[in-house]
Enzyme design. Structure first.
Site, mmCIF file in Angstrom:
data_model
loop_
_atom_site.group_PDB
_atom_site.id
_atom_site.type_symbol
_atom_site.label_atom_id
_atom_site.label_comp_id
_atom_site.label_asym_id
_atom_site.label_seq_id
_atom_site.Cartn_x
_atom_site.Cartn_y
_atom_site.Cartn_z
ATOM 1 N N LYS A 1 0.838 -1.213 0.000
ATOM 2 C CA LYS A 1 0.000 0.000 0.000
ATOM 3 C C LYS A 1 0.869 1.257 0.000
ATOM 4 C CE LYS A 1 -1.531 1.648 4.014
ATOM 5 N NZ LYS A 1 -1.226 3.059 4.276
ATOM 6 N N ASN A 2 1.883 1.276 0.863
ATOM 7 C CA ASN A 2 2.682 2.500 0.993
ATOM 8 C C ASN A 2 3.590 2.755 -0.207
ATOM 9 O OD1 ASN A 2 1.468 3.035 3.374
ATOM 10 N ND2 ASN A 2 3.268 2.664 4.675
ATOM 11 N N ARG B 1 -4.171 10.929 5.258
ATOM 12 C CA ARG B 1 -3.065 11.888 5.252
ATOM 13 C C ARG B 1 -2.197 11.792 4.009
ATOM 14 N NH1 ARG B 1 -0.629 14.553 8.783
ATOM 15 N NH2 ARG B 1 1.273 13.957 7.737
ATOM 16 N N CYS C 1 -4.029 13.378 13.552
ATOM 17 C CA CYS C 1 -3.946 11.965 13.220
ATOM 18 C C CYS C 1 -3.801 11.210 14.529
ATOM 19 C CB CYS C 1 -2.728 11.748 12.340
ATOM 20 S SG CYS C 1 -2.173 10.069 12.296
ATOM 21 N N ARG D 1 2.019 14.514 13.168
ATOM 22 C CA ARG D 1 2.356 14.291 11.760
ATOM 23 C C ARG D 1 2.210 15.549 10.894
ATOM 24 N NH1 ARG D 1 0.107 8.418 10.151
ATOM 25 N NH2 ARG D 1 1.901 8.359 8.796
ATOM 26 N N PRO D 2 3.034 16.551 11.139
ATOM 27 C CA PRO D 2 2.961 17.781 10.343
ATOM 28 C C PRO D 2 3.490 17.575 8.919
ATOM 29 C CG PRO D 2 4.813 17.864 11.865
ATOM 30 C CD PRO D 2 4.094 16.589 12.141
ATOM 31 N N ILE D 3 3.276 18.597 8.063
ATOM 32 C CA ILE D 3 3.815 18.516 6.691
ATOM 33 C C ILE D 3 4.782 19.672 6.429
ATOM 34 C CG2 ILE D 3 1.922 17.212 5.629
ATOM 35 C CD1 ILE D 3 0.960 20.055 4.585
ATOM 36 N N ASP D 4 5.288 20.257 7.532
ATOM 37 C CA ASP D 4 6.165 21.423 7.388
ATOM 38 C C ASP D 4 7.380 21.151 6.505
ATOM 39 O OD1 ASP D 4 6.782 19.687 9.560
ATOM 40 O OD2 ASP D 4 8.312 21.086 10.250
ATOM 41 N N LEU D 5 7.910 19.930 6.573
ATOM 42 C CA LEU D 5 9.128 19.636 5.793
ATOM 43 C C LEU D 5 8.817 19.577 4.296
ATOM 44 C CD1 LEU D 5 10.645 16.912 8.166
ATOM 45 C CD2 LEU D 5 11.253 19.335 8.037
ATOM 46 N N ASP E 1 5.960 0.666 11.729
ATOM 47 C CA ASP E 1 4.715 -0.004 11.317
ATOM 48 C C ASP E 1 4.656 -1.466 11.772
ATOM 49 O OD1 ASP E 1 3.864 2.314 10.215
ATOM 50 O OD2 ASP E 1 4.062 1.705 8.118
ATOM 51 N N LEU F 1 9.492 7.214 16.376
ATOM 52 C CA LEU F 1 9.025 8.025 15.251
ATOM 53 C C LEU F 1 7.757 8.811 15.534
ATOM 54 C CD1 LEU F 1 9.904 5.678 12.294
ATOM 55 C CD2 LEU F 1 10.843 7.906 12.752
ATOM 56 N N ARG G 1 -8.334 -0.109 5.677
ATOM 57 C CA ARG G 1 -7.550 0.911 4.980
ATOM 58 C C ARG G 1 -6.277 0.325 4.378
ATOM 59 N NH1 ARG G 1 -5.578 4.985 8.657
ATOM 60 N NH2 ARG G 1 -4.258 5.172 6.837
HETATM 61 C C1 UD1 Z 1 5.071 6.913 6.248
HETATM 62 C C2 UD1 Z 1 4.190 5.694 6.139
HETATM 63 C C3 UD1 Z 1 3.780 5.211 7.519
HETATM 64 C C4 UD1 Z 1 5.019 5.004 8.392
HETATM 65 C C5 UD1 Z 1 5.914 6.240 8.380
HETATM 66 C C6 UD1 Z 1 7.226 6.018 9.091
HETATM 67 C C7 UD1 Z 1 3.052 6.045 4.020
HETATM 68 C C8 UD1 Z 1 1.795 6.381 3.323
HETATM 69 N N1 UD1 Z 1 3.018 6.063 5.355
HETATM 70 O O1 UD1 Z 1 4.296 7.937 6.864
HETATM 71 O O2 UD1 Z 1 3.062 3.995 7.366
HETATM 72 O O3 UD1 Z 1 4.597 4.755 9.707
HETATM 73 O O4 UD1 Z 1 6.216 6.617 7.028
HETATM 74 O O5 UD1 Z 1 7.905 4.947 8.528
HETATM 75 O O6 UD1 Z 1 4.051 5.731 3.400
HETATM 76 N N2 UD1 Z 1 7.547 14.828 10.112
HETATM 77 C C9 UD1 Z 1 7.631 16.172 10.396
HETATM 78 N N3 UD1 Z 1 7.358 17.061 9.386
HETATM 79 C C10 UD1 Z 1 7.012 16.667 8.127
HETATM 80 C C11 UD1 Z 1 6.934 15.286 7.854
HETATM 81 C C12 UD1 Z 1 7.212 14.390 8.879
HETATM 82 O O7 UD1 Z 1 7.938 16.574 11.513
HETATM 83 O O8 UD1 Z 1 6.789 17.511 7.264
HETATM 84 C C13 UD1 Z 1 7.833 13.855 11.200
HETATM 85 C C14 UD1 Z 1 6.622 13.009 11.572
HETATM 86 O O9 UD1 Z 1 5.798 13.659 12.505
HETATM 87 C C15 UD1 Z 1 7.269 11.754 12.136
HETATM 88 C C16 UD1 Z 1 8.536 11.618 11.276
HETATM 89 O O10 UD1 Z 1 8.777 12.910 10.720
HETATM 90 O O11 UD1 Z 1 7.641 11.950 13.462
HETATM 91 C C17 UD1 Z 1 8.428 10.603 10.166
HETATM 92 O O12 UD1 Z 1 7.250 10.845 9.416
HETATM 93 P P1 UD1 Z 1 7.119 10.458 7.891
HETATM 94 O O13 UD1 Z 1 8.255 9.605 7.465
HETATM 95 O O14 UD1 Z 1 6.838 11.695 7.104
HETATM 96 O O15 UD1 Z 1 5.802 9.557 7.909
HETATM 97 P P2 UD1 Z 1 4.767 9.451 6.750
HETATM 98 O O16 UD1 Z 1 5.459 9.664 5.456
HETATM 99 O O17 UD1 Z 1 3.566 10.289 7.078
#
Ligand code: UD1
Length: 420
Positions: A22-23, A92, A116, A121-125, A307, A329, A399
């Site tokens: 899925k991922n 997300r 979530c 789980r922000p998207i700032d990066l 996961d 994480l 899901r």
């Molecule tokens: C993906 C996987 C999820 C898995 C996770 C970690 C998908 C669809 N989902 O989630 O199943 O549990 O990787 O292996 O592939 N973070 C920030 N800012 C950002 C983005 C991330 O602070 O902009 C932080 C997150 O809060 C978290 C860490 O970085 O603590 C890792 O998150 P991330 O790798 O982005 O997880 P996802 O891609 O959402």
């Protein structure tokens, strides 16, 4: 709403085929926004998250057809560039359309994913990296408004934290950008690797695939031709079935797997005393009477995956001694602990560390699924609990696990799916 009724304890036996990941599929579907042809993807798992992303693309004007684990997607006649709240709030990973939409059209609007269950789980990066590529980003009324009228520019991006969907988003954006983009501290997950490999096979030069430094040479906004390909097997689903065999002390063969994607999981199972035979694309796991306790720390790939944390937590309740599981994480990813405690597990939470007593005799109870992987741990625990376990809110399970109940029933589990 459906729930699962499990009668335990259960022994499993036989063979189970692992579905497409899925991922991996989610970014690959988003990637079709960069294509100048209709794209055909096989080994596609038919789960709710995949259908949600396809619906999102359809809302933008794409045509999609999913049947027999094969999907065709045509995004050529897209009419919309706005990913609306009603879809994004349910998943997300919808944020994965941000990079490709912006790169192709020079503008787009994507709803903020919001909270979530497993943490902030922000998207700032993602946003910071797109800004470095020249995008103007504003947040208005719950939407990310992104603009880059002359296209995105290649940039030197250093991620503060390793982010899987963030890396995927920027790789896709960079594929259509002007010039070269380097991503430092990139995610090395197999799902990111496959995205890069498909893009490279579609004519986008990419260096450093599978390393933490990826360089992408953009196509100057030219759409790409994507040939048919097949999604890699789901390493988390595979790991979940390995845990199902281990916890029920059964012999099981899982097929259609990549053991090289499961190294940390296999190593941990071996440390806990499980024996496995790996041949080609299948793994046979054998019953083990005394499961040894383990110390587990979740980290980015290739280390132990977050996961798989919940499933190993269930397994640790059956170990002969105390295990510790540290979640590095996500800050709130232990919600399954209170549900496992309802089944009789002896787990003590200390911040982001779970201390699991082991040798717990579990008894059936009503429990609630709180997120995708937490749902599967409750199924694992339910299979060894004495009596009936009812798992509610299993839409989380739908899901991401393809036909989990059917697959386990075929292996001998006593699991019914019923309506509340
Ligand atoms: C993906 C996987 C999820 C898995 C996770 C970690 C998908 C669809 N989902 O989630 O199943 O549990 O990787 O292996 O592939 N973070 C920030 N800012 C950002 C983005 C991330 O602070 O902009 C932080 C997150 O809060 C978290 C860490 O970085 O603590 C890792 O998150 P991330 O790798 O982005 O997880 P996802 O891609 O959402």
């Amino acid at each position: 709403m459906d729930f699962l009724k499990i009668t335990g304890p259960t022994k499993l036996s036989g063979e189970v085929k692992i579905s497409g990941a899925k991922n991996a599929a989610l970014p690959l579907i988003a990637m079709t926004l960069l294509a100048k042809n209709e794209v055909e993807i096989s080994n596609m798992c038919e789960v709710v998250d995949i259908k949600t992303l396809l619906k999102l693309l359809e809302n933008l004007g794409a045509t999609t057809h999913l049947e027999n684990n094969k999907v065709t997607i045509n995004t050529l006649d897209l009419t919309e560039t706005k990913a609306t709240y009603d879809i994004v709030k349910t998943m997300r990973a919808s944020i994965l359309v941000l990079g490709p939409l912006l790169a192709r059209f020079g503008h787009c609007e994507v709803s903020l994913p919001g909270g979530c269950a497993i943490g902030q789980r922000p998207i700032d990066l993602h946003l910071k990296a797109l800004e470095q590529m020249g995008a103007k980003i504003t947040i208005k009324s719950g939407y990310v408004l992104a603009e880059a009228p002359n296209g995105l520019q290649g940039a030197h991006i250093i991620f503060d934290k390793i982010t899987v969907t963030g890396t995927a988003n920027i790789v896709m954006a960079a594929a259509l950008a002007h010039g070269k983009t380097t991503i430092i501290n990139a995610a090395r997950e197999p799902e990111v690797v496959q995205l890069c490999e498909v893009l490279r096979a579609s004519g986008i030069p990419i260096e450093g695939i599978g390393t933490s430094e990826i360089t992408v040479y953009g196509s100057d906004q030219k759409l790409i031709e994507i040939k048919p390909f097949s999604v890699i097997p789901d390493r988390i689903e595979a790991g979940t079935y390995l845990c199902a065999a281990a916890i029920t002390r059964s012999e099981l063969t899982i097929t259609n797997v990549r053991d090289d994607h499961l190294e940390a999981v296999i190593a941990k199972l071996e440390e806990m005393g499980l024996k496995m035979k790996i041949e080609d694309t299948q793994i046979t796991i054998y019953p083990c009477e005394t499961i040894k306790p383990a110390n587990i720390i979740t980290q980015e790939y290739p280390a132990f995956p977050t996961d798989m944390q919940a499933q190993f937590l269930a397994l640790a309740t059956q170990a002969d001694g105390v295990s510790t599981i540290e979640e590095r994480l996500f800050e709130n990813r232990f919600m399954h602990v209170s549900e496992l405690q309802r089944l009789g597990a002896d787990i003590h939470l200390n911040g982001n560390v779970a201390i699991v007593a082991g040798n717990s005799k579990l008894h059936g109870a009503d429990v609630m699924a709180t997120d995708l992987r937490a749902s599967s741990t409750l199924v694992l625990a339910g299979m060894i609990a004495e009596g009936e376990t009812q798992i509610h809110r299993i839409y989380h399970l739908d899901r991401g696990y393809e036909k989990l109940q059917e697959k386990l029933v075929k292996l001998g589990a006593n699991i019914l799916r019923e309506k509340e």
